[in-house]
Design a protein around this motif. Structure first.
Motif, PDB file in Angstrom:
ATOM      1  N   VAL A  20      -0.957  -2.273  -1.037  1.00 37.57           N
ATOM      2  CA  VAL A  20      -0.090  -1.879  -0.321  1.00 37.57           C
ATOM      3  C   VAL A  20       0.770  -1.607  -1.423  1.00 37.57           C
ATOM      4  O   VAL A  20       0.660  -2.510  -2.303  1.00 37.57           O
ATOM      5  CB  VAL A  20       0.679  -2.499   0.783  1.00 37.57           C
ATOM      6  N   LEU A  21       0.954  -0.482  -1.808  1.00 39.57           N
ATOM      7  CA  LEU A  21       2.409  -0.309  -2.884  1.00 39.57           C
ATOM      8  C   LEU A  21       3.269  -0.787  -3.142  1.00 39.57           C
ATOM      9  O   LEU A  21       4.254   0.887  -2.647  1.00 39.57           O
ATOM     10  CB  LEU A  21       1.461   0.777  -4.135  1.00 39.57           C
ATOM     11  N   GLU A  22       3.903  -0.823  -4.279  1.00 42.25           N
ATOM     12  CA  GLU A  22       5.448  -0.670  -4.353  1.00 42.25           C
ATOM     13  C   GLU A  22       6.234   0.208  -5.480  1.00 42.25           C
ATOM     14  O   GLU A  22       6.346  -0.533  -6.348  1.00 42.25           O
ATOM     15  CB  GLU A  22       6.644  -1.588  -4.365  1.00 42.25           C
ATOM     16  N   TYR A  23       6.501   1.583  -5.310  1.00 36.99           N
ATOM     17  CA  TYR A  23       6.222   1.870  -7.085  1.00 36.99           C
ATOM     18  C   TYR A  23       8.096   2.181  -7.560  1.00 36.99           C
ATOM     19  O   TYR A  23       8.653   2.304  -6.467  1.00 36.99           O
ATOM     20  CB  TYR A  23       4.807   3.204  -7.279  1.00 36.99           C
ATOM     21  N   HIS A  24       7.914   1.486  -8.953  1.00 39.65           N
ATOM     22  CA  HIS A  24       9.551   2.277  -9.240  1.00 39.65           C
ATOM     23  C   HIS A  24       9.178   3.570 -10.030  1.00 39.65           C
ATOM     24  O   HIS A  24      10.993   3.544 -10.811  1.00 39.65           O
ATOM     25  CB  HIS A  24       9.543   0.174  -9.735  1.00 39.65           C
ATOM     26  N   SER A  25       8.591   3.828 -10.769  1.00 40.73           N
ATOM     27  CA  SER A  25       8.249   5.312 -11.525  1.00 40.73           C
ATOM     28  C   SER A  25       7.905   5.630 -10.946  1.00 40.73           C
ATOM     29  O   SER A  25       6.469   5.304 -11.169  1.00 40.73           O
ATOM     30  CB  SER A  25       8.182   4.650 -13.108  1.00 40.73           C
ATOM     31  N   VAL A  26       7.208   7.057 -11.116  1.00 42.51           N
ATOM     32  CA  VAL A  26       5.966   8.211 -11.879  1.00 42.51           C
ATOM     33  C   VAL A  26       5.152   7.395 -12.890  1.00 42.51           C
ATOM     34  O   VAL A  26       3.928   7.692 -12.033  1.00 42.51           O
ATOM     35  CB  VAL A  26       6.790   9.227 -11.554  1.00 42.51           C
ATOM     36  N   GLU A  27       5.271   7.573 -13.723  1.00 45.97           N
ATOM     37  CA  GLU A  27       4.416   6.697 -14.783  1.00 45.97           C
ATOM     38  C   GLU A  27       3.706   5.496 -14.388  1.00 45.97           C
ATOM     39  O   GLU A  27       2.438   5.153 -14.262  1.00 45.97           O
ATOM     40  CB  GLU A  27       4.997   6.466 -15.927  1.00 45.97           C
ATOM     41  N   GLU A  28       4.246   4.359 -13.266  1.00 45.90           N
ATOM     42  CA  GLU A  28       4.144   3.818 -13.265  1.00 45.90           C
ATOM     43  C   GLU A  28       2.608   3.997 -11.821  1.00 45.90           C
ATOM     44  O   GLU A  28       1.665   3.452 -11.490  1.00 45.90           O
ATOM     45  CB  GLU A  28       4.722   2.732 -12.904  1.00 45.90           C
ATOM     46  N   ALA A  29       3.317   4.536 -11.007  1.00 46.57           N
ATOM     47  CA  ALA A  29       2.396   5.389  -9.413  1.00 46.57           C
ATOM     48  C   ALA A  29       0.841   6.084 -10.933  1.00 46.57           C
ATOM     49  O   ALA A  29      -0.133   5.565 -10.131  1.00 46.57           O
ATOM     50  CB  ALA A  29       3.188   6.008  -9.217  1.00 46.57           C
TER      51      ALA A  29
END
Length: 212
Positions: A20-29
């Motif tokens: 279950v993921l909560e991403y804060h940037s596309v790079e991080e994702a």
């Protein structure tokens, strides 16, 4: 007859954990998703809790075709269409309303709806859902609750999510009505902050060895 959840259930095999993921940037994702997939966890639930969520879904789906990208925290029919158009192959909701159930059919999206009680599970079943998210798992009764639901509702399968970690996961996965578990323990915040993708890959490898 194929129901709104059977197609999802049929595809989900040998994958004990859905991160279950909560991403804060596309790079991080992209970095985290690649680490998870290469570690053996190809099913990803990217929650709609941040402004970049849809962009992250789109980027991960394009960059990692071997991943099965899903959207979490879906609350309404409009979001179902949005995540489908972004490339999500499934959607996860914390609960289920009639509007959301109808919207899943209209959007052609496999929906994993959340339930916490027997009545909610029966409502989901009436709408054709046989694969459900049990949420919030630990707060809603955990393993004892799922054992209790198995007797009268043995035809239902669950993905418990909420408060589950590496230590608790095996007990859930041992239940006959549990297909997989959802959790965020494979993506520790300090590992993301430190860009320790190798650690995330290692945690994914350990989680992938769990078996229902």
């Amino acid at each position: 007859m194929t129901t709104p959840s059977t197609s999802l259930l049929e595809r989900l095999s040998n994958v004990p954990v859905i991160p279950v993921l909560e991403y804060h940037s596309v790079e991080e994702a992209l970095h985290v998703s690649e680490a998870l997939v290469s570690g053996g966890l190809p099913w990803l639930e990217i929650t709609l809790r941040t402004p970049v969520a849809l962009e992250a879904i789109r980027a991960v789906a394009k960059a990692l075709p071997q991943a099965v990208v899903g959207a979490g925290t879906v609350l309404n029919a409009g979001q179902l269409h949005a995540v489908r158009d972004a490339g999500a192959q499934f959607a996860v909701s914390p609960g289920l309303t009639q509007t959301l159930a109808d919207g899943a059919r209209d959007a052609g999206v496999s929906l994993l709806p959340g339930v916490a009680t027997a009545s909610e599970a029966m409502f989901a079943l009436e709408n054709g859902f046989t694969f459900l998210k049990f949420f919030p798992a630990e707060a809603a009764g955990g393993v004892p609750m799922l054992k209790s639901l198995y007797g009268p509702l043995a035809q239902l399968k669950f993905c418990p999510t909420g408060g589950i970690d590496a230590a608790k996961a095996p007990t859930y996965l041992a239940l006959p009505n549990v297909v997989c578990v959802g959790g965020s323990w494979v993506v520790p915040k300090d590992a993301v902050a430190g860009k320790d993708w190798a650690r995330i890959r290692s945690l994914a490898q350990e989680a992938a060895k769990l078996k229902a």
